[in-house]
Design an enzyme around this catalytic site. Structure first.
Site, PDB file in Angstrom:
ATOM      1  N   PRO A 258       0.822  -1.208   0.000  1.00  0.00           N
ATOM      2  CA  PRO A 258       0.000   0.000   0.000  1.00  0.00           C
ATOM      3  C   PRO A 258       0.857   1.259   0.000  1.00  0.00           C
ATOM      4  CG  PRO A 258      -0.460  -1.404   1.912  1.00  0.00           C
ATOM      5  CD  PRO A 258       0.757  -1.935   1.251  1.00  0.00           C
ATOM      6  N   GLU A 259       0.700   2.031  -1.035  1.00  0.00           N
ATOM      7  CA  GLU A 259       1.293   3.367  -1.020  1.00  0.00           C
ATOM      8  C   GLU A 259       0.132   4.340  -0.880  1.00  0.00           C
ATOM      9  OE1 GLU A 259       4.728   4.526  -2.646  1.00  0.00           O
ATOM     10  OE2 GLU A 259       5.428   2.602  -3.379  1.00  0.00           O
TER      11      GLU A 259
ATOM     12  N   HIS B  17      -4.355 -14.291   8.624  1.00  0.00           N
ATOM     13  CA  HIS B  17      -3.713 -13.026   8.975  1.00  0.00           C
ATOM     14  C   HIS B  17      -4.703 -11.901   9.253  1.00  0.00           C
ATOM     15  CE1 HIS B  17       0.090 -14.898   8.122  1.00  0.00           C
ATOM     16  NE2 HIS B  17      -0.312 -15.202   6.907  1.00  0.00           N
TER      17      HIS B  17
ATOM     18  N   ARG C 263       2.446  -9.515   7.188  1.00  0.00           N
ATOM     19  CA  ARG C 263       3.774  -9.192   7.747  1.00  0.00           C
ATOM     20  C   ARG C 263       3.723  -8.397   9.036  1.00  0.00           C
ATOM     21  NH1 ARG C 263       6.987  -8.348   2.018  1.00  0.00           N
ATOM     22  NH2 ARG C 263       6.274 -10.343   1.223  1.00  0.00           N
TER      23      ARG C 263
ATOM     24  N   ARG D   8      21.804  19.663   1.290  1.00  0.00           N
ATOM     25  CA  ARG D   8      21.722  18.213   1.496  1.00  0.00           C
ATOM     26  C   ARG D   8      22.501  17.465   0.449  1.00  0.00           C
ATOM     27  NH1 ARG D   8      16.119  16.422   4.231  1.00  0.00           N
ATOM     28  NH2 ARG D   8      17.020  14.408   3.738  1.00  0.00           N
TER      29      ARG D   8
END
Length: 270
Positions: free
Chosen positions: A2-3, A91, A109, A151
């Site tokens: 999932p993004e 799960h 997970r 940076r």
DNA sequence: AAATTCTCCTGAAGGC
DNA sequence: TGCCTTCAGGAGAATT
């Protein structure tokens, strides 16, 4: 995994059913997610009504009387709406019960999270230091440009820095950089305003397109049983090592940047 | 202080 | 076919 687009589509998918509904039960089958799921959730939530479901970064925020249920899908989490007749699978760790309907979290997970807070949600430690939303008007090349000065890390790492802009995971970082024609290894502090402008545009377009594509393939979200609804898209570079670049035909390359696989085309990206 | 490394976990994929 | 090893990755925490 999932993004941001999947999280947003999930939010939209569950909103009609969940908003205004009263919680009649909470089931925690396995509390060992990223952080322990609070054992007192049942007592805290029973009888309360979900006012609305918001999203900040990849966090789903359930506005419930006197507090917020914070939910994160981690790497492998998915939410589905089902009913009390459907037996939980291996799960399925967490249920929010609304009468005969159930909002069920599946997460093989277990990198996901289910938390409860009565604080002001936007000052919660998990949310307080997040950067701008990529789909908001505040997101622009200027945001990236300012964050990048001084940076020395690669631009891809800047893009994935959640104190700068949120919700850009590995897939969309790779895809956006390809679409902007920028080599992901370029030192962030050496990229011009103009190029960051292009990059911000591509980040937004990539995420918007994914939401649109996912939304149209998720009409049956409410009764999704197995196919939780993540959609496979056609990527330009992500996961395409050695395959031909869709534009120039050269083989897509892969390197490691900050422990993450980074895909790019050496011809199309500089 | 920015940058890097570590950590959680299991399913999938690859090797033999 | 099957067992064993390797890998992927969101993001906070710990180090450097």
């Amino acid at each position: 995994m999932p993004e941001l687009p999947e999280v947003e589509i999930t939010r939209r998918g569950i909103t009609p059913t969940v908003t205004g509904s009263t919680i009649t039960g909470v089931v925690v089958r396995n509390p060992n997610l990223r952080w322990p799921v609070p054992g007192e959730l049942q007592a805290l939530l029973n009888g309360k009504t979900v006012r609305r479901v918001l999203r900040r970064a990849k966090y789903l925020l359930f506005d419930i009387d006197q507090g917020w249920l914070i939910l994160h899908l981690g790497m492998s989490g998915s939410l589905r709406l089902t009913d009390t007749q459907v037996p939980p699978q291996k799960h399925d760790h967490f249920d929010l019960v609304f009468g005969t309907k159930i909002l069920r979290l599946r997460d093989p997970r277990r990198f996901g999270a289910v938390l409860w807070t009565t604080e002001d949600i936007y000052t919660h430690p998990l949310l307080a230091h997040l950067g701008v939303e990529p789909l908001s008007p505040e997101f622009s090349g200027e945001v990236l440009y300012r964050a990048s000065r001084g940076r020395t890390a690669a631009v891809k790492q800047l893009l994935m820095d959640h104190t700068v802009v949120v919700g850009v995971g590995n897939i969309y970082a790779n895809e956006s950089l390809y679409r902007a024609g920028i080599d992901p290894r370029t030192i962030a502090g050496r990229i011009s305003r103009v190029r960051f402008g292009r990059l911000a545009t591509e980040v937004r377009l990539t995420i918007e397109a994914a939401i649109k594509a996912g939304g149209s393939s998720l009409r049956d979200f409410v009764h999704s049983d197995g196919s939780s609804g993540y959609f496979q898209q056609q990527y330009f570079v992500y996961g395409r090592t050695g395959q031909a670049c869709r534009v120039c035909g050269r083989p897509v390359k892969v390197v490691r940047l900050g422990q993450r696989s980074t895909f790019y085309c050496s011809q199309c990206q500089h």
